[in-house]
Design an enzyme around this catalytic site. Structure first.
Site, short mmCIF file in Angstrom:
data_model
loop_
_atom_site.label_atom_id
_atom_site.label_comp_id
_atom_site.label_asym_id
_atom_site.label_seq_id
_atom_site.Cartn_x
_atom_site.Cartn_y
_atom_site.Cartn_z
N HIS A 99 0.86 -1.19 0.00
CA HIS A 99 0.00 0.00 0.00
C HIS A 99 0.89 1.24 0.00
O HIS A 99 1.89 1.29 0.73
CB HIS A 99 -0.90 0.04 1.24
CG HIS A 99 -1.87 -1.09 1.34
ND1 HIS A 99 -1.48 -2.39 1.58
CD2 HIS A 99 -3.22 -1.12 1.24
CE1 HIS A 99 -2.54 -3.16 1.62
NE2 HIS A 99 -3.61 -2.43 1.41
N ASN A 100 0.50 2.22 -0.77
CA ASN A 100 1.25 3.48 -0.82
C ASN A 100 0.28 4.60 -1.17
O ASN A 100 -0.35 4.57 -2.24
CB ASN A 100 2.39 3.39 -1.85
CG ASN A 100 3.31 4.59 -1.82
OD1 ASN A 100 3.19 5.46 -0.95
ND2 ASN A 100 4.23 4.65 -2.77
#
Length: 352
Positions: A99-100
């Protein structure tokens, strides 16, 4: 309807509500679902195939990263505004980054990263910070897990409904067998997207040299040990209509952290709840991730949490851009390849 949101009727929503939490480990799971939903199997299959063209990311085992022996951390990074896109691309190249997000805060890039036990998580985060041009970079690992597990409310329940968390730190701490190569092979298979067909587990069982009942027994053993959180569908939040992603961060008195954490975790709209470390410029020690159709929906949950817990010092960081969101793939060679290409020793970094 937002540009990415898909049109769904009540039967679609009923399917999605069910398969997020209780996808059946059955030789004929879509027939099983059809019986529970009072529908024909062909209709369930047709609907799921259509929903997989945008709303359903995949149907698979959801494993617990720590319980498989990996190290992981949430990371907050501050990057100059004109370097954000470059930094995000650099961070996304790491195969352990699942996740970013860009968030509306001085710490503007937030990502999660996982590495196997034999790797150095601290060294990896340090190197990612250097490559991305981030300063500072704050590791915010889990100190205590109160809840993990996304289940979007597709029906008409109140947004701030409360329920018992499905997976907590107690589940993660269950006794476990030593991980074997055979178990690694099982993880590699169970983490893949399940076909949408009458008997979808047959090919997987055959590749493993197991019968389908034996495969289910292995999966249930993973679940009993807390290695597998559940077998379920993972949805694309925005396509499902949940376009607001608010990370509520709370400054909770130390003596109340555990009690408050579990209170926050009881809210169904809270998908993740953790205790994390503080820093001189970061007083927040409990994190509650909330998914809503709007920021106003998220605020309803935050107001309810504040009322139930009595904690008043908090802020909410909303994601303004999603740079990366994937299911982490375990036991693949990609991490070794990244480390060989990018990870230098501490001595090499010191001489730069």
């Amino acid at each position: 309807m937002t540009p990415r949101e898909h049109s769904m009727d009540s039967d679609d929503r009923g399917i999605l509500d069910l398969i997020q939490s209780d996808f059946p480990l059955s030789a004929t799971p879509y027939a099983h679902l059809a019986t529970r939903l009072n529908m024909a199997e062909a209709d369930v299959i047709e609907r799921i195939l259509r929903l997989k063209r945008g709303v359903i990311r995949q149907i698979s085992a959801i494993f617990d990263t720590r319980a498989l022996g990996y190290q992981s951390s949430l990371v907050a990074a501050r990057v100059p505004a004109d370097q954000v896109e470059h930094a995000a691309r650099v961070i996304n190249q790491h195969p352990g980054v699942s996740h970013n997000y860009l968030r509306d805060h001085e710490y503007n890039i937030w990502f999660t990263v996982a590495v196997p036990a034999a790797s150095s998580l601290e060294h990896t985060v340090e190197r990612l910070g250097v490559l991305a041009g981030a300063d500072p970079v704050r590791m915010m690992p889990t100190l205590k897990l109160f809840k993990i597990g996304v289940e979007l409310n597709m029906g008409d329940q109140p947004i701030d409904v409360q329920t018992a968390p499905a997976f907590t730190g107690l589940d993660r701490a269950r006794p476990k067998r030593e991980m074997t190569e055979r178990m690694v092979q099982l993880v590699r298979e169970l983490q893949e997207d399940l076909p949408v067909e009458h008997e979808p587990f047959n090919a997987m069982a055959e590749r493993l040299g197991l019968s389908v009942p034996e495969l289910f027994a292995e999966a249930q053993a993973f679940k009993a040990e807390g290695r597998m959180r559940r077998f379920a569908a993972i949805l694309a939040h925005r396509a499902a209509g949940f376009v607001a992603n608010g990370m509520g961060v709370w400054a909770v008195p130390d003596e109340r952290i555990e009690a408050v954490g579990y209170q926050m975790a009881s809210f169904k709209a809270v998908s993740h709840c953790y205790q994390r470390p503080t820093y001189p410029d970061w007083p927040y020690n409990v994190f509650s991730m909330i998914h809503g159709r709007t920021k106003e929906e998220c605020q309803v949950v935050l107001d309810s949490i504040q009322r139930v817990t009595g904690v008043s010092q908090y802020t909410t960081l909303y994601s303004t851009k999603e740079f990366k969101k994937i299911r982490l793939k375990y036991f693949t060679p990609k991490l070794d390849q990244w480390e060989a290409a990018h990870l230098r020793t501490a001595e090499e970094l010191a001489t730069q």
